[in-house]
Scaffold this active site. Structure first.
Site: not given
Ligand code: ADP
Length: 191
Positions: A14, A89, A128, A134, A146
């Site tokens: 996204k 969300r 990532r 993160r 998640r």
């Protein structure tokens, strides 16, 4: 206005696609995840609160997220349109977004959803983690949480847009440019 919700599970792409679309269509891009991370960096009260949920892979409570989103939208009076990334969300967030846009005499033009299978998502997020720094990317258990939260709380949001004939799915696997093209084919029809 052209108001697009870019939808999809964590790691669907996204953020990458939003940046390309923002430029192509001159939209304001609001990523709730990015705004929360900016607050964490600035050590604001909101940042401290958001971090406690984000690090566990949980959603930040609706009233906090909705208030933050509203403030971001209000910063951009006169925008040609918005691309919402990571919002809504939950069903409550979807309803709040409709209400907010209604008060601005506009509405969501459509939701475009990136569809990516779970194994690919986990691989992308772990990858990532090497560069994003993160905490929520670095641990496979948090990633799985998640994705579970996405399945339970977020995927019903798609049904909301489906019932209003505003849902458009695209395959989110393959070359970035090819995926952009798939998204643009849909967005061009929403204009
Ligand atoms: P992802 O790559 O998982 O889609 P984001 O950067 O969009 O990640 O969001 C990271 C985290 O920020 C989420 O796991 C959640 O804790 C919080 N967050 C982002 N958007 C929302 C939202 N709309 N509602 C609640 N929490 C959110």
């Amino acid at each position: 206005m052209l108001n697009v919700v870019l939808f999809g599970p964590p790691g669907a792409g996204k953020g990458t696609q939003s940046e390309i679309l923002r430029e192509k269509y001159s939209l304001v891009h609001i990523s709730t995840g990015d705004v929360f991370r900016m607050h964490i960096k600035g050590a604001t009260e909101l940042g401290t609160l958001a971090k406690s949920f984000m690090d566990r892979g949980e959603l930040v409570p609706d009233e906090v997220t909705i208030g933050m989103l509203r403030a971001e939208v209000e910063k951009h009076h006169g925008a040609a349109g918005f691309i919402f990334d990571g919002f809504p969300r939950t069903s409550a967030q979807a309803a709040a977004l409709d209400e907010l846009l209604h008060s601005m005499n506009t509405s969501i033009s459509g939701m475009v959803a990136l569809e990516v299978n779970q194994e690919e998502l986990i691989e992308r997020l772990l990858n990532r983690a090497k560069t994003s720094g993160r905490a929520d990317d670095a641990d496979e258990n948090i990633i799985r949480n998640r994705i579970a939260v996405y399945e339970k709380e977020t995927s019903p949001v798609a049904d909301y847009y489906k019932s209003h004939n505003k849902y458009f799915g695209v395959i989110g696997v393959g070359d970035i440019e090819k995926i952009t093209q798939r998204l643009c084919d849909i967005i061009d029809r929403l204009k």
